[in-house]
Write an enzyme that holds these catalytic residues in place. Structure first.
Site: not given
Length: 394
Positions: A282-285, A266, A23-24, A21
């Site tokens: 959550r995730g990466e970012d 952001q 994060g990428d 969603n």
């Protein structure tokens, strides 16, 4: 179509397909902006999900996806099929193992000076990353070579995304109590006790959330839970005994005050992290941004088949907890495992130990962030790496 946007060759070109969603795209958008800011050269970012991009970047939401838009030196383009005829960038990055369009690969191969081709991988703290970082992979049909670039936490990796001036902006925000109070008041977060524990919650669905909400409601310390619109909002509503929640609502249950915030861009999300003493991410970012916030965090890792994600979770915990007092490390690790469904204990049961350890973890989180900030960041390492491979190819 703006002819300049279509045909002008950028130095950097990034391709991103949505898997996690926000994060990428979040990682790629931050990297694109950082490269454009440092290099003074135009960057082109291809994104397959324009709606998700628009939520992170309001200028994209207001633009026609078919035309694209330039924001902060980044040309944002909608990745559609058939893929348009454009001149490839000098450096082409496929993010998170997405596959470049065949027509673009052919265009890259026809150039007299072929682009540097980078596969930007997912972030991992696992030991094998060092051995794979920078490896070359020749294309089986075309005269092109792809290099694998792994973000990471040590000098043997590609580093972490960290734009110039980030730490300074964080410190200015935190050193201005009046400004922080105004930021909270603008979002309806005023009139809470001085000893309130401020927590942000950005997460995937979480079936075990109700028990944690109950622990906060019955705790000895008031908790302000700030929940930006995300996939966990339905579980928050259910845990509070409501059918639904929407941005702007403020719900009080015992010692817990829950405030639902609208989804933010952001920069706004960074401010949210900086305003809290504990961040669920959550995730990466958001995971990386929480580390730059230099306060305790709880990571909900993106689930993979055969529980492969739990190996990555343990690898990061081993690095992150190094040097942390044993009891605090155990409390943190137990809660993270509970939050990720890796243990029989529920998050609500693991909360008390984590709460008691937060002052110690807070000091450690600051040291961790300071240490990471003393090393070269992702954009710097990527620029240096691409310079070397392009020089070698000449």
């Amino acid at each position: 179509m703006d002819v300049r946007l279509q045909h002008e060759r950028p130095k950097w070109e990034i391709f991103c397909q949505v898997v996690d969603n926000f994060g990428d795209i979040g990682v790629c958008l931050r990297l694109a902006r950082d490269l454009a800011d440092r290099d003074g050269k135009r960057v082109r970012l291809w994104v397959d999900d324009w709606a998700v991009l628009g939520r992170l970047c309001p200028a994209a939401a207001a633009a026609d996806p078919a035309r694209g838009v330039e924001v902060d030196g980044v040309v944002l383009r909608h990745w559609v099929q058939p893929f348009p005829d454009v001149v490839p960038g000098e450096i082409v990055i496929e993010a998170f193992a997405c596959e470049l369009p065949e027509v673009h690969l052919q265009a890259m191969a026809k150039l007299a000076e072929r682009p540097a081709w980078i596969n930007l991988e997912y972030l991992s703290a696992e030991d094998w990353v060092a051995g794979c970082h920078g490896l070359a992979s020749p294309h089986p049909r075309l005269p092109l070579v792809k290099h694998f670039f792994f973000p990471g936490f040590d000098e043997a990796s590609g580093g972490l995304p960290r734009e110039t001036g980030l730490i300074g902006r964080r410190e200015r925000f935190r050193s201005d109590p009046a400004g922080m109070a105004a930021w909270r008041a603008e979002r309806g977060l005023g009139s809470l006790a001085d000893d309130t524990l401020w927590i942000s919650l950005f997460a995937y669905e979480q079936a075990a959330l109700a028990g944690l909400l109950e622990a906060w409601q019955q705790g000895t310390r008031p908790v302000a839970l700030l929940v930006p619109e995300s996939r966990i909002l339905g579980d928050v509503a259910a845990g509070l005994g409501l059918d639904a929640l929407h941005a702007g609502q403020r719900i009080e249950r015992g010692r817990l005050t829950t405030c639902v915030l609208p989804f933010t861009d952001q920069a706004g999300y960074d401010a949210l992290l900086w305003s809290c003493a504990l961040n669920f991410v959550r995730g990466e970012d958001s995971f990386v941004r929480a580390q730059w916030a230099a306060v305790p965090l709880v990571w909900q890792i993106y689930a993979q088949q055969d529980d492969a994600h739990l190996v990555k979770l343990e690898a990061f915990l081993a690095r992150y907890c190094h040097g942390l007092e044993e009891g605090a490390a155990a409390a943190l690790g137990d809660f993270w495992r509970a939050w990720n469904g890796a243990d029989d204990i529920a998050p609500g049961q693991a909360w008390h130990a984590l709460e008691q350890a937060l002052p110690v973890i807070a000091g450690h989180a600051r040291c961790w962030s300071d240490r990471l900030a003393s090393t070269a960041d992702l954009a710097s390492r990527l620029t240096k790496f691409c310079f070397h491979i392009r020089s070698a190819a000449r």
